[in-house]
Design a protein around this motif. Structure first.
Motif, PDB file in Angstrom:
ATOM      1  N   GLN A 146      21.674  15.039 -23.020  1.00 26.53           N
ATOM      2  CA  GLN A 146      21.724  15.050 -21.546  1.00 26.53           C
ATOM      3  C   GLN A 146      20.679  16.001 -20.975  1.00 26.53           C
ATOM      4  O   GLN A 146      20.049  15.718 -19.961  1.00 26.53           O
ATOM      5  N   SER A 147      20.512  17.125 -21.634  1.00 30.20           N
ATOM      6  CA  SER A 147      19.554  18.131 -21.180  1.00 30.20           C
ATOM      7  C   SER A 147      18.151  17.530 -21.120  1.00 30.20           C
ATOM      8  O   SER A 147      17.392  17.766 -20.177  1.00 30.20           O
ATOM      9  N   THR A 158      17.479  14.341 -20.807  1.00 27.18           N
ATOM     10  CA  THR A 158      17.483  13.349 -19.723  1.00 27.18           C
ATOM     11  C   THR A 158      17.259  14.040 -18.377  1.00 27.18           C
ATOM     12  O   THR A 158      16.472  13.572 -17.549  1.00 27.18           O
ATOM     13  N   ILE A 159      17.953  15.161 -18.173  1.00 24.57           N
ATOM     14  CA  ILE A 159      17.811  15.886 -16.907  1.00 24.57           C
ATOM     15  C   ILE A 159      16.372  16.389 -16.751  1.00 24.57           C
ATOM     16  O   ILE A 159      15.790  16.313 -15.673  1.00 24.57           O
ATOM     17  N   GLU A 160      15.816  16.859 -17.849  1.00 30.58           N
ATOM     18  CA  GLU A 160      14.423  17.330 -17.821  1.00 30.58           C
ATOM     19  C   GLU A 160      13.493  16.202 -17.359  1.00 30.58           C
ATOM     20  O   GLU A 160      12.626  16.391 -16.515  1.00 30.58           O
ATOM     21  N   LYS A 161      13.704  15.015 -17.909  1.00 28.51           N
ATOM     22  CA  LYS A 161      12.898  13.855 -17.511  1.00 28.51           C
ATOM     23  C   LYS A 161      13.124  13.535 -16.035  1.00 28.51           C
ATOM     24  O   LYS A 161      12.190  13.190 -15.318  1.00 28.51           O
ATOM     25  N   ALA A 162      14.387  13.626 -15.624  1.00 25.80           N
ATOM     26  CA  ALA A 162      14.722  13.321 -14.229  1.00 25.80           C
ATOM     27  C   ALA A 162      13.996  14.281 -13.289  1.00 25.80           C
ATOM     28  O   ALA A 162      13.453  13.858 -12.260  1.00 25.80           O
ATOM     29  N   ILE A 163      13.974  15.560 -13.637  1.00 24.42           N
ATOM     30  CA  ILE A 163      13.297  16.541 -12.777  1.00 24.42           C
ATOM     31  C   ILE A 163      11.801  16.243 -12.747  1.00 24.42           C
ATOM     32  O   ILE A 163      11.173  16.231 -11.691  1.00 24.42           O
ATOM     33  N   SER A 164      11.259  15.993 -13.927  1.00 24.14           N
ATOM     34  CA  SER A 164       9.826  15.740 -14.012  1.00 24.14           C
ATOM     35  C   SER A 164       9.424  14.528 -13.171  1.00 24.14           C
ATOM     36  O   SER A 164       8.444  14.560 -12.429  1.00 24.14           O
ATOM     37  N   ARG A 165      10.217  13.453 -13.259  1.00 27.02           N
ATOM     38  CA  ARG A 165       9.907  12.266 -12.450  1.00 27.02           C
ATOM     39  C   ARG A 165      10.061  12.550 -10.971  1.00 27.02           C
ATOM     40  O   ARG A 165       9.249  12.117 -10.158  1.00 27.02           O
ATOM     41  N   TRP A 166      11.129  13.281 -10.660  1.00 26.88           N
ATOM     42  CA  TRP A 166      11.401  13.596  -9.257  1.00 26.88           C
ATOM     43  C   TRP A 166      10.244  14.390  -8.656  1.00 26.88           C
ATOM     44  O   TRP A 166       9.859  14.201  -7.511  1.00 26.88           O
ATOM     45  N   MET A 167       9.686  15.280  -9.460  1.00 30.21           N
ATOM     46  CA  MET A 167       8.569  16.100  -8.987  1.00 30.21           C
ATOM     47  C   MET A 167       7.311  15.277  -8.748  1.00 30.21           C
ATOM     48  O   MET A 167       6.454  15.675  -7.982  1.00 30.21           O
ATOM     49  N   TRP A 221      26.140   8.797 -19.943  1.00 28.53           N
ATOM     50  CA  TRP A 221      24.847   9.468 -20.047  1.00 28.53           C
ATOM     51  C   TRP A 221      23.898   8.788 -21.039  1.00 28.53           C
ATOM     52  O   TRP A 221      22.685   8.954 -20.955  1.00 28.53           O
ATOM     53  N   GLU A 268      20.260   6.246 -20.405  1.00 29.46           N
ATOM     54  CA  GLU A 268      19.334   7.032 -19.593  1.00 29.46           C
ATOM     55  C   GLU A 268      18.453   6.156 -18.699  1.00 29.46           C
ATOM     56  O   GLU A 268      18.201   6.468 -17.546  1.00 29.46           O
ATOM     57  N   LEU A 328      17.465   6.618 -14.702  1.00 28.67           N
ATOM     58  CA  LEU A 328      16.159   7.119 -14.270  1.00 28.67           C
ATOM     59  C   LEU A 328      15.337   6.057 -13.535  1.00 28.67           C
ATOM     60  O   LEU A 328      14.543   6.385 -12.661  1.00 28.67           O
ATOM     61  N   MET A 339      19.055  13.096  -6.975  1.00 29.00           N
ATOM     62  CA  MET A 339      18.233  14.246  -7.390  1.00 29.00           C
ATOM     63  C   MET A 339      17.865  15.116  -6.184  1.00 29.00           C
ATOM     64  O   MET A 339      17.858  16.334  -6.276  1.00 29.00           O
ATOM     65  N   TYR A 342       6.857  22.788 -13.187  1.00 28.38           N
ATOM     66  CA  TYR A 342       6.151  21.570 -12.815  1.00 28.38           C
ATOM     67  C   TYR A 342       5.130  21.810 -11.718  1.00 28.38           C
ATOM     68  O   TYR A 342       4.144  21.100 -11.603  1.00 28.38           O
TER      69      TYR A 342
END
Lengths: 87, 197
Positions: free
Chosen positions: A50-51, A53-62, B119, B122, B126, B135, B154
């Protein structure tokens, strides 16, 4: 191998180590404790995924521009143009 | 600059403002989430573009060049507010630490919530456009200095050691904050995404 404290760690500690590992390397003792904990704990093994996945989510969101309807107001645009003329 | 060329620069930048400022504003607002600050940063960006016009080479498109300046300005903003917030927020930190403790049981073990399987898929999360809104909310809900810690990586595009140095925090403090932020994000995503889908 010498351990400080118990070799059994809680999920709080284990997930801390999972995050720490992404930033700096774990000590030998920490690696052992985490491996031992994960071998017994489904929830922390899941958290590990999950961690990421969240990292990917933040990166995409950015890296997206918001799809919002927000615009820079015309007044603000005019103001910037005015400010530039003063330079 | 001679007056003729200065007029040209004015004209060019005025066109840029018309063409690109909305996209730039959306980009900035997304990362800063305060409207006024984002507006100020757009203004600063165009002023910097005006002053450094000589260094603009037509090799890159104006938009690429403006976004490069804009990203530097956003990074500067983060650095500045990071220093401000990291110095005075330890009380809030303690409170949020306590809140995240409650996701675990009294012995420090996860409380199962039945969402573990959800979860695993994914991709469908996403790739879903609506997930962006979740988000938005979850990142916005983080305490400001935690948000800075999470996003710095980032925005500033530096490694952890350098970020710690800039934020003036120890690396152990930094990864603890990242850890707790991750746990908060996990809980928030579970509450606002999985429980609604």
């Amino acid at each position: 191998m010498k351990f400080t404290g118990s070799i059994m760690i809680t999920c709080v500690k284990a997930t801390e180590l999972i995050e720490k590992r992404q930033i700096q390397s774990l000590t030998l003792g920490e690696r052992f404790k985490l491996r031992l904990h994960n071998s017994m704990c489904v929830a922390c093994r899941a958290y590990q995924r999950q961690s990421k996945t969240i990292e990917k989510a933040i990166s995409r969101w950015m890296h997206i521009t918001n799809n919002t309807t927000h615009h820079l107001s015309q007044e603000k645009k005019d103001k910037i143009i005015e400010e530039l003329k003063k330079l | 600059m001679e007056s003729k060329s200065i007029n040209n620069v004015h004209d060019t930048i005025t066109i840029w403002i018309r063409n690109y400022s909305d996209d730039m504003f959306k980009w900035a607002l997304h990362k800063i989430s305060e409207r006024e600050t984002a507006e100020d940063i757009i203004q600063e960006t165009f002023i910097a573009a005006f002053k450094n016009y000589d260094s603009f080479k037509n090799e890159s498109s104006p938009k690429t060049w403006l976004f490069r300046i804009l990203n530097n300005k956003i990074a500067d903003h983060y650095r500045k507010s990071a220093k401000e917030f990291f110095q005075l927020n330890s009380a809030i930190d303690a409170e949020v630490f306590k809140a995240t403790d409650s996701f675990f049981d009294g012995n420090g073990y996860w409380k199962p919530n039945g969402l573990e399987l959800a979860w695993e898929d994914e991709k469908s999360m996403l790739d879903n456009e609506d997930f962006v809104e979740v988000m938005d909310k979850c990142i916005d809900d983080l305490p400001i200095n935690w948000r800075i810690a999470v996003l710095s990586k980032y925005i500033v595009e530096k490694d952890a050691a350098e970020i710690c140095q800039e934020l003036q925090i120890s690396s152990s403090n930094y990864w603890q904050i990242l850890h707790r932020s991750k746990v908060l994000l996990k809980k928030c995503i579970e509450a606002f995404w999985f429980n609604k889908n």
